[in-house]
Scaffold this active site. Structure first.
Site, PDB file in Angstrom:
ATOM      1  N   THR A 130       0.199   1.564  -3.049  1.00 24.32           N
ATOM      2  CA  THR A 130      -0.892   1.152  -2.171  1.00 24.32           C
ATOM      3  C   THR A 130      -1.123   2.271  -1.169  1.00 24.32           C
ATOM      4  OG1 THR A 130      -0.357  -1.196  -2.398  1.00 24.32           O
ATOM      5  CG2 THR A 130      -1.688  -0.552  -0.487  1.00 24.32           C
ATOM      6  N   LYS A 157      -7.157  -3.871  -3.468  1.00 25.53           N
ATOM      7  CA  LYS A 157      -5.846  -4.183  -2.893  1.00 25.53           C
ATOM      8  C   LYS A 157      -5.976  -4.449  -1.392  1.00 25.53           C
ATOM      9  CE  LYS A 157      -1.425  -4.773  -2.546  1.00 25.53           C
ATOM     10  NZ  LYS A 157      -0.401  -3.810  -2.959  1.00 25.53           N
ATOM     11  N   LYS A 179       1.838  -1.027   7.183  1.00 24.96           N
ATOM     12  CA  LYS A 179       1.251   0.187   6.606  1.00 24.96           C
ATOM     13  C   LYS A 179      -0.040  -0.160   5.878  1.00 24.96           C
ATOM     14  CE  LYS A 179       2.205   1.640   2.627  1.00 24.96           C
ATOM     15  NZ  LYS A 179       1.626   1.630   1.241  1.00 24.96           N
TER      16      LYS A 179
END
Length: 290
Positions: A97, A172, A240
């Site tokens: 990701t 995502k 993150k």
């Protein structure tokens, strides 16, 4: 069957690479900590390599599942990076990701070298990786994706091309945005039940069968009620990811007020020492607001 290199053997990559062996592919792995690669070889067979470049040499497909933008650039373009030795026509599939920015950068670099590139972040957590039932959301050229999909299928319950390069990473982000709000809502519901003197498990048994039901409710309510938070995706990694979402929202003009708020709630969890707790630990903040 293909010759596959897999770069990064964390909690996700380790079992994913194992599923490739079980599917009959020839697999060479690379991990920054070589002891982890040695353990993987002992568990699954295959071979390990000392650098991404050595792992990728002669591979039809190179998969990566590393930490962040800088880690991905390093295994692709750094000293002994995979792009240096990948054969013409080989395909790089990134399961990390990361930002859409680094995805576009690497897609263009791959094209200039005669390589294919698919951004393919995953959802389903460690359990999904171990059981080979991940949801994989992909971006990239349709013909390149069509070649990569049968290999990705080794650890996917669903694998879908959403659009051109970067579309997988943007999808995502949608996934993480949705999860953030769901976990906060579930935390508040369970906290409210506790404060009201209700049996939290009995409450969930009823409401999970109606409109409030979700994957988070079904899979996390028991451990949340038990104050156990060692069962999934870590808060540090979620922050993150949410940071990527919020930065991208600034670029696109999207409004993410709930996501921004929950990101700060996760910051509170980190201050409580819970950076490695799983994301359902948001309820800890409500139980112990100090």
């Amino acid at each position: 069957m293909a010759h596959v290199a897999f770069l990064g053997l964390g909690v996700m990559g380790y079992p994913m690479a194992g599923h490739l062996v079980k599917a009959g592919h020839t697999v060479t792995v690379y991990n920054r900590t070589s002891a982890k690669a040695d353990k993987w070889v002992a568990d699954f067979g295959g071979t390990s390599a000392r650098t991404p470049a050595l792992a990728a040499k002669g591979a039809d497909f190179v998969m990566s599942c590393v930490g962040n933008d800088d880690d991905l650039r390093s295994v692709c373009l750094g000293e002994d990076g995979a792009f240096e030795t990948m054969s013409d026509g080989a395909i790089f599939v990134d399961h990390t990701t990361v930002s859409a920015k680094v995805t576009h950068e690497l897609y263009q670099e791959a094209q200039s070298r005669g390589l294919g590139f698919v951004d393919a972040p995953v959802s389903g957590g460690q359990a999904g990786a171990e059981n080979g039932v991940l949801s994989v959301m992909c971006g990239g050229d349709a013909d390149i994706y069509a070649k990569a999909e049968p290999v990705i299928a080794a650890y996917a319950r669903i694998c879908s091309r959403i659009g051109d390069s970067g579309a997988g990473q943007m999808t995502k982000m949608c996934n993480q945005i949705a999860i953030a709000g769901l976990v906060q809502g579930l935390s508040e519901a369970l906290h409210f039940a506790e404060k009201s003197g209700l049996d939290g498990a009995a409450v969930v048994e009823v409401i999970s069968k109606g409109a409030a039901g979700s994957w988070q409710m079904e899979n996390r309510y028991k451990t949340m009620l038990a104050d156990e938070f060692e069962h999934g995706f870590a808060v540090d990694w979620m922050r993150k990811d949410l940071g990527i979402c919020l930065d991208t929202a600034d670029e696109t003009g999207a409004s993410l007020p709930v996501t921004a708020l929950v990101d700060q709630f996760y910051k509170d969890i980190q201050r409580q020492g819970g950076g490695r707790w799983d994301t359902s630990s948001l309820i800890k903040r409500l139980r112990d607001p100090s």
